[in-house]
Motif scaffolding. Structure first.
Motif, PDB file in Angstrom:
ATOM      1  N   ASN A  61      88.087  -0.340  13.255  1.00  0.00           N
ATOM      2  CA  ASN A  61      89.029   0.489  12.488  1.00  0.00           C
ATOM      3  C   ASN A  61      88.432   1.015  11.183  1.00  0.00           C
ATOM      4  O   ASN A  61      89.094   1.054  10.149  1.00  0.00           O
ATOM      5  N   ALA A  62      87.166   1.389  11.255  1.00  0.00           N
ATOM      6  CA  ALA A  62      86.513   1.950  10.066  1.00  0.00           C
ATOM      7  C   ALA A  62      85.579   3.077  10.500  1.00  0.00           C
ATOM      8  O   ALA A  62      84.356   2.967  10.395  1.00  0.00           O
ATOM      9  N   SER A  63      86.168   4.145  11.013  1.00  0.00           N
ATOM     10  CA  SER A  63      85.352   5.282  11.439  1.00  0.00           C
ATOM     11  C   SER A  63      84.718   5.994  10.253  1.00  0.00           C
ATOM     12  O   SER A  63      83.688   6.650  10.382  1.00  0.00           O
ATOM     13  N   VAL A  64      85.345   5.862   9.077  1.00  0.00           N
ATOM     14  CA  VAL A  64      84.850   6.472   7.850  1.00  0.00           C
ATOM     15  C   VAL A  64      85.036   5.468   6.726  1.00  0.00           C
ATOM     16  O   VAL A  64      86.045   4.753   6.670  1.00  0.00           O
ATOM     17  N   ALA A  65      84.069   5.410   5.814  1.00  0.00           N
ATOM     18  CA  ALA A  65      84.180   4.512   4.668  1.00  0.00           C
ATOM     19  C   ALA A  65      84.994   5.194   3.566  1.00  0.00           C
ATOM     20  O   ALA A  65      84.468   5.981   2.791  1.00  0.00           O
ATOM     21  N   THR A  66      86.284   4.913   3.526  1.00  0.00           N
ATOM     22  CA  THR A  66      87.135   5.397   2.443  1.00  0.00           C
ATOM     23  C   THR A  66      87.171   4.340   1.344  1.00  0.00           C
ATOM     24  O   THR A  66      86.713   3.201   1.533  1.00  0.00           O
ATOM     25  N   LYS A  67      87.719   4.694   0.206  1.00  0.00           N
ATOM     26  CA  LYS A  67      87.794   3.749  -0.909  1.00  0.00           C
ATOM     27  C   LYS A  67      88.562   2.494  -0.514  1.00  0.00           C
ATOM     28  O   LYS A  67      88.188   1.386  -0.896  1.00  0.00           O
ATOM     29  N   SER A  68      89.640   2.686   0.236  1.00  0.00           N
ATOM     30  CA  SER A  68      90.489   1.545   0.587  1.00  0.00           C
ATOM     31  C   SER A  68      89.823   0.606   1.594  1.00  0.00           C
ATOM     32  O   SER A  68      90.192  -0.560   1.695  1.00  0.00           O
ATOM     33  N   LYS A  69      88.844   1.102   2.355  1.00  0.00           N
ATOM     34  CA  LYS A  69      88.195   0.287   3.393  1.00  0.00           C
ATOM     35  C   LYS A  69      86.848  -0.275   2.954  1.00  0.00           C
ATOM     36  O   LYS A  69      86.237  -1.061   3.682  1.00  0.00           O
ATOM     37  N   LEU A  70      86.372   0.125   1.798  1.00  0.00           N
ATOM     38  CA  LEU A  70      84.990  -0.158   1.407  1.00  0.00           C
ATOM     39  C   LEU A  70      84.698  -1.656   1.358  1.00  0.00           C
ATOM     40  O   LEU A  70      83.658  -2.117   1.858  1.00  0.00           O
ATOM     41  N   ILE A  71      85.587  -2.432   0.755  1.00  0.00           N
ATOM     42  CA  ILE A  71      85.336  -3.869   0.609  1.00  0.00           C
ATOM     43  C   ILE A  71      85.248  -4.531   1.977  1.00  0.00           C
ATOM     44  O   ILE A  71      84.305  -5.293   2.255  1.00  0.00           O
ATOM     45  N   ARG A  72      86.195  -4.249   2.859  1.00  0.00           N
ATOM     46  CA  ARG A  72      86.195  -4.856   4.195  1.00  0.00           C
ATOM     47  C   ARG A  72      84.947  -4.467   4.983  1.00  0.00           C
ATOM     48  O   ARG A  72      84.344  -5.304   5.678  1.00  0.00           O
ATOM     49  N   ILE A  73      84.536  -3.213   4.871  1.00  0.00           N
ATOM     50  CA  ILE A  73      83.352  -2.745   5.594  1.00  0.00           C
ATOM     51  C   ILE A  73      82.127  -3.558   5.202  1.00  0.00           C
ATOM     52  O   ILE A  73      81.384  -4.068   6.066  1.00  0.00           O
ATOM     53  N   TYR A  74      81.907  -3.712   3.903  1.00  0.00           N
ATOM     54  CA  TYR A  74      80.689  -4.403   3.474  1.00  0.00           C
ATOM     55  C   TYR A  74      80.771  -5.914   3.654  1.00  0.00           C
ATOM     56  O   TYR A  74      79.750  -6.576   3.850  1.00  0.00           O
ATOM     57  N   GLU A  75      81.956  -6.463   3.607  1.00  0.00           N
ATOM     58  CA  GLU A  75      82.082  -7.889   3.943  1.00  0.00           C
ATOM     59  C   GLU A  75      81.622  -8.139   5.379  1.00  0.00           C
ATOM     60  O   GLU A  75      80.888  -9.094   5.653  1.00  0.00           O
ATOM     61  N   GLU A  76      82.047  -7.261   6.292  1.00  0.00           N
ATOM     62  CA  GLU A  76      81.659  -7.436   7.701  1.00  0.00           C
ATOM     63  C   GLU A  76      80.173  -7.144   7.916  1.00  0.00           C
ATOM     64  O   GLU A  76      79.506  -7.838   8.680  1.00  0.00           O
ATOM     65  N   LEU A  77      79.652  -6.113   7.268  1.00  0.00           N
ATOM     66  CA  LEU A  77      78.231  -5.789   7.432  1.00  0.00           C
ATOM     67  C   LEU A  77      77.342  -6.897   6.889  1.00  0.00           C
ATOM     68  O   LEU A  77      76.309  -7.238   7.501  1.00  0.00           O
ATOM     69  N   LEU A  78      77.722  -7.469   5.754  1.00  0.00           N
ATOM     70  CA  LEU A  78      76.918  -8.544   5.172  1.00  0.00           C
ATOM     71  C   LEU A  78      76.928  -9.792   6.048  1.00  0.00           C
ATOM     72  O   LEU A  78      75.950 -10.545   6.078  1.00  0.00           O
ATOM     73  N   GLU A  79      78.020 -10.016   6.765  1.00  0.00           N
ATOM     74  CA  GLU A  79      78.078 -11.174   7.650  1.00  0.00           C
ATOM     75  C   GLU A  79      77.207 -10.986   8.892  1.00  0.00           C
ATOM     76  O   GLU A  79      76.743 -11.954   9.491  1.00  0.00           O
ATOM     77  N   GLN A  80      76.943  -9.729   9.275  1.00  0.00           N
ATOM     78  CA  GLN A  80      76.140  -9.443  10.472  1.00  0.00           C
ATOM     79  C   GLN A  80      74.651  -9.669  10.236  1.00  0.00           C
ATOM     80  O   GLN A  80      73.999 -10.389  10.976  1.00  0.00           O
ATOM     81  N   ASN A  81      74.110  -9.010   9.215  1.00  0.00           N
ATOM     82  CA  ASN A  81      72.674  -9.135   8.930  1.00  0.00           C
ATOM     83  C   ASN A  81      72.442  -8.826   7.462  1.00  0.00           C
ATOM     84  O   ASN A  81      72.112  -7.703   7.078  1.00  0.00           O
ATOM     85  N   LEU A  82      72.633  -9.829   6.647  1.00  0.00           N
ATOM     86  CA  LEU A  82      72.629  -9.652   5.191  1.00  0.00           C
ATOM     87  C   LEU A  82      71.302  -9.128   4.679  1.00  0.00           C
ATOM     88  O   LEU A  82      71.256  -8.149   3.920  1.00  0.00           O
TER      89      LEU A  82
END
Length: 592
Positions: A289-310
């Motif tokens: 549910n993050a086809s685009v990085a909007t301001k409201s989604k930014l924190i969740r996006i990077y939390e998930e990306l950092l958990e994948q391959n920091l």
């Protein structure tokens, strides 16, 4: 100190059944939001998945007679509340114009919206601005124009002031939304209506003015709440230590390396993180549910990306930030290349939304087999695109991300010159036509977008410079440009007798001034022009400062060459110069 602090949706704060009125105290500054803030509000509402958080307001209960309703004095948040009601007024005006197209439920919504903005019992507006800067008069006039039961009074120069401009901007934004998303105007207005009423605000009510000011300072001066950039950094440090990938000092060094390339501006840092995800989304781990990085989604996006391959992500961010910092001209270079100068022009043309595309192209430069000269052509195309876009308003801000992400997707197997062709084709398809661009250039450009007007004038002047005549038109003293826009026919009231006589008398002069003062042909660039003001044309033309520097129209700029030889200035002269300059600008910033 705090009597209550609760989160409310907008439809509750402005309940059509409620008895609450919000009043701006007279000591508050006048309405001061600009187009950038209007765009951000509209874009955030449209992009929000559910309810967008609009921030905090601080109120003080000033009710003296409960029969009159609850009177809440707005200590902090007047800009937000005023803008929000102007947005809702624009929605109301659209729906009112199309009332016959609506079903019974929608018509009831229009009636209720009207009562959210104007109290049914006594016709008082829910928000009452103070009188400074004619705010109250302008606000009531807007409500009247929006079809609400309010009697307004049109004061002189009403269309030129911010409240009227804000209302017109939102009307236009709704129309653009309809065009962009292939909706009817009614459907677009209802979409904005729903997004605005779902948005939430934290309303803090305090017991006294003293409490209000202490709280205001606390919220504004102590860094609360933490920004998304801070929260992402904290998550990086915590995850690094918890998973023993690197210690806190090492992780913090990587983060600081990234910020060093991006500079101190929080908005640049936050924009980079959005642009990085949007540019390289196809190469990154999937974030639901993050086809685009909007301001409201930014924190969740990077939390998930950092958990994948920091480690991989952090290294990639550091590398990309170096490219982004160059595009954003963070460091002033002693010997900038031609490409760097193109980036500087794009920056001055307010082209930051396109950095997502340029960052991707530069990171793939070897694979795409594109030269610096071809990158320069792309940057120049983007500059032309944003000059047109920022003046015409099309495409709207919220559509720009899609434009550049779909451009990245469209490259396919393209390489070399074909890459430039793909960019040109994509931009041409969504840009305003030469005819629309020329029409806006011949309008009141200074009112529409002062920054675009200044950029165009300085560019035309710079294009004609030689090494011997080169002048830095972007130099600053005390954080202000030395070279600024000068209205040849003065823009202020009380036009001097010399101008009135030249233009054909007081009444004719007033009409000419109202119609012509903000048009391109009446604008030029001069240095230290606070010394020019309302002086006669000849005095402006020949003016020198105390050091003997020519600060009038004989200042050596080619832009002023015609003015330097003239003895008078009238409506016909402005008309002719406007057409000539508009033709030059259209030729200077081609898109096809």
């Amino acid at each position: 100190m705090i009597k209550s602090a609760n989160q409310y949706p907008v439809h509750t704060l402005f309940s059509h059944e409620g008895n609450v009125l919000y009043r701006i105290p007279p000591y508050q500054r006048e309405y001061s939001w600009y187009k950038a803030q209007w765009e951000d509000l509209f874009e955030d509402l449209i992009e929000a998945d559910s309810s967008h958080f609009l921030g905090t307001v601080i109120t003080l209960d000033q009710t003296t007679d409960t029969f009159e309703g609850n009177i809440l004095q707005v200590i902090d948040g007047q800009q937000r509340l005023t803008t929000l009601t102007l947005l809702l007024a624009a929605v109301h005006s659209v729906l009112k114009e199309h009332i016959e197209e609506l079903d019974d439920d929608a018509r009831t919504d229009v009636t209720n919206l009207g009562r959210k903005l104007v109290r049914k019992a006594d016709g008082q507006p829910r928000v009452t601005p103070q009188k400074q800067g004619l705010n109250l008069f302008d606000y009531l006039k807007v409500l009247e124009e929006a079809g609400l039961p309010v009697e307004g009074e049109r004061k002189p120069y009403y269309p030129s002031r911010r409240i009227a401009k804000c209302y017109r901007y939102f009307r236009s934004a709704i129309e653009r939304l309809a065009e962009t998303e292939e909706l009817t105007e009614t459907e677009a207005a209802l979409k904005v209506h729903g997004a605005a009423l779902r948005a939430v605000i934290v309303k803090i009510e305090v017991a006294s003015h003293a409490d209000a000011f202490v709280l205001f300072e606390s919220l504004n001066n102590r860094g609360m709440p933490l920004s998304p950039v801070d929260l992402i950094k904290n998550h990086l440090l915590a995850e690094s230590e918890k998973r023993q990938i690197m210690n806190v000092d090492q992780a913090f060094k990587h983060w600081n390396d990234m910020l060093t390339s991006l500079g101190d501006s929080y908005s640049t840092q936050e924009r980079f993180l959005r642009h990085y995800y949007n540019a390289f989304k196809s190469e990154l781990p999937d974030v639901p549910n993050a086809s685009v990085a909007t301001k409201s989604k930014l924190i969740r996006i990077y939390e998930e990306l950092l958990e994948q391959n920091l480690t991989k992500l952090v290294d990639a961010l550091v590398d990309a930030s170096k490219i982004y910092g160059r595009i954003n001209c963070v460091v002033e270079l002693d010997q900038p290349t031609s490409l760097d100068r193109s980036f500087q022009r794009l920056l001055r043309a307010q082209g930051a939304p396109s950095y997502v595309l340029l960052m991707w192209l530069m990171s793939k430069q070897d694979d795409l087999e594109i030269t610096d000269l071809q990158l320069e052509l792309v940057a120049d195309l983007l500059t032309s695109f944003f000059v047109r876009r920022n003046l015409t308003g099309y495409p709207q801000t919220y559509a720009l991300t899609k434009v550049f992400m779909t451009t990245i997707e469209a490259f396919g197997e393209a390489s070399g010159e074909d890459v430039v062709g793909v960019v040109r084709g994509k931009l041409s398809a969504v840009s305003s036509s030469d005819e629309e661009f020329r029409a806006r250039l011949q309008g009141r450009i200074y009112e529409e977008n002062t920054d675009v007007a200044r950029f165009l004038l300085t560019t035309l002047a710079e294009d004609a410079m030689t090494k011997e005549t080169k002048v830095d038109l972007w130099c600053q003293e005390k954080n202000h440009y030395v070279w600024t826009i000068e209205h040849i026919l003065p823009q202020g009231e009380n036009l001097p007798d010399a101008w009135q006589s030249m233009l054909g008398g007081k009444d004719v002069a007033a009409q000419v001034q109202e119609e012509q003062r903000h048009r391109l042909g009446n604008l030029t660039i001069t240095a230290y022009n606070s010394n020019l003001g309302n002086k006669s044309f000849v005095e402006k033309r020949d003016r020198k400062d105390s050091k003997g520097r020519r600060i009038g129209y004989r200042n050596g700029l080619s832009l002023n060459a015609e003015l330097a030889t003239r003895d008078s200035w009238a409506a016909r002269d402005i008309e002719e110069r406007t057409k000539a300059l508009a033709d030059m600008v259209v030729a200077r910033f081609p898109i096809a």
